[in-house]
Motif scaffolding. Structure first.
Motif, mmCIF file in Angstrom:
data_model
loop_
_atom_site.group_PDB
_atom_site.id
_atom_site.type_symbol
_atom_site.label_atom_id
_atom_site.label_comp_id
_atom_site.label_asym_id
_atom_site.label_seq_id
_atom_site.Cartn_x
_atom_site.Cartn_y
_atom_site.Cartn_z
ATOM 1 N N ALA A 12 0.836 -1.206 0.000
ATOM 2 C CA ALA A 12 0.000 0.000 0.000
ATOM 3 C C ALA A 12 0.868 1.252 0.000
ATOM 4 C CB ALA A 12 -0.932 -0.005 1.210
ATOM 5 N N ILE A 13 1.925 1.236 0.774
ATOM 6 C CA ILE A 13 2.835 2.387 0.813
ATOM 7 C C ILE A 13 3.555 2.529 -0.517
ATOM 8 C CG2 ILE A 13 4.924 3.309 1.886
ATOM 9 C CD1 ILE A 13 3.987 1.872 4.485
ATOM 10 N N LEU A 14 3.941 1.404 -1.104
ATOM 11 C CA LEU A 14 4.646 1.425 -2.376
ATOM 12 C C LEU A 14 3.808 2.063 -3.480
ATOM 13 C CD1 LEU A 14 7.205 0.445 -3.901
ATOM 14 C CD2 LEU A 14 5.957 -1.667 -4.373
ATOM 15 N N PHE A 15 2.517 1.727 -3.523
ATOM 16 C CA PHE A 15 1.668 2.221 -4.606
ATOM 17 C C PHE A 15 0.980 3.541 -4.298
ATOM 18 C CE2 PHE A 15 1.738 -2.406 -5.532
ATOM 19 C CZ PHE A 15 2.435 -2.324 -6.724
ATOM 20 N N THR A 16 0.668 3.803 -3.037
ATOM 21 C CA THR A 16 -0.052 5.044 -2.718
ATOM 22 C C THR A 16 0.816 6.094 -2.044
ATOM 23 O OG1 THR A 16 -0.776 4.281 -0.532
ATOM 24 C CG2 THR A 16 -2.195 3.736 -2.417
ATOM 25 N N GLY A 17 1.939 5.670 -1.467
ATOM 26 C CA GLY A 17 2.803 6.610 -0.766
ATOM 27 C C GLY A 17 2.318 6.931 0.635
ATOM 28 N N ARG A 18 1.310 6.217 1.102
ATOM 29 C CA ARG A 18 0.756 6.456 2.442
ATOM 30 C C ARG A 18 0.580 5.148 3.178
ATOM 31 N NH1 ARG A 18 -3.493 10.804 3.224
ATOM 32 N NH2 ARG A 18 -4.078 9.141 4.615
ATOM 33 N N TYR A 19 0.767 5.196 4.482
ATOM 34 C CA TYR A 19 0.518 4.033 5.337
ATOM 35 C C TYR A 19 -0.950 4.115 5.752
ATOM 36 C CZ TYR A 19 2.029 0.500 8.818
ATOM 37 O OH TYR A 19 2.221 -0.649 9.539
ATOM 38 N N PRO A 20 -1.783 3.178 5.341
ATOM 39 C CA PRO A 20 -3.206 3.244 5.723
ATOM 40 C C PRO A 20 -3.360 3.291 7.248
ATOM 41 C CG PRO A 20 -2.876 1.597 4.027
ATOM 42 C CD PRO A 20 -1.515 2.041 4.466
ATOM 43 N N ARG A 21 -4.133 4.231 7.704
ATOM 44 C CA ARG A 21 -4.272 4.490 9.149
ATOM 45 C C ARG A 21 -4.743 3.254 9.917
ATOM 46 N NH1 ARG A 21 -1.932 7.738 12.560
ATOM 47 N NH2 ARG A 21 -3.175 8.049 14.393
ATOM 48 N N SER A 22 -5.697 2.531 9.383
ATOM 49 C CA SER A 22 -6.223 1.368 10.100
ATOM 50 C C SER A 22 -5.166 0.278 10.248
ATOM 51 C CB SER A 22 -7.454 0.820 9.383
ATOM 52 O OG SER A 22 -7.114 0.448 8.058
#
Length: 99
Positions: free
Chosen positions: A55-65
């Protein structure tokens, strides 16, 4: 050679009330259910971290949940260790991820 200068930092603290001396035997037994659940939660957290990496690789963000789940497992583990291994508290740790 001169003596090092005095540090302006002061640390003060107080001791908690005395902890039970022989309760550690009971604490180890009471912690067994926590360790069983934490073993399963740690496996789940491992896969969540792998998923979060993508998720971080593709969106650049760590999903909060996902972050809160991994953080909660770590927090729970630390509470159980403080109770059963380092013996710094007599308060039984709760079965939850939140503080």
């Amino acid at each position: 050679m001169s003596a090092p200068p005095m540090s302006p930092v002061r640390i003060e603290g107080s001791l908690e009330p005395e902890l039970s001396r022989w309760l550690w035997v009971v604490k180890w037994i009471l912690a067994i259910p926590h360790y069983i659940v934490l073993a399963l939660m740690s496996i789940a957290a491992f896969f969540v971290v792998i998923f979060a990496w993508f998720a971080i690789l593709f969106t650049g963000r760590y999903p909060r949940s996902l972050f809160e789940f991994v953080e909660g497992v770590g927090r729970w583990y630390n509470r159980v260790v403080a109770y059963s291994i380092t013996l710094v508290t007599d308060e039984y740790p709760p079965f939850r991820l939140s503080p």
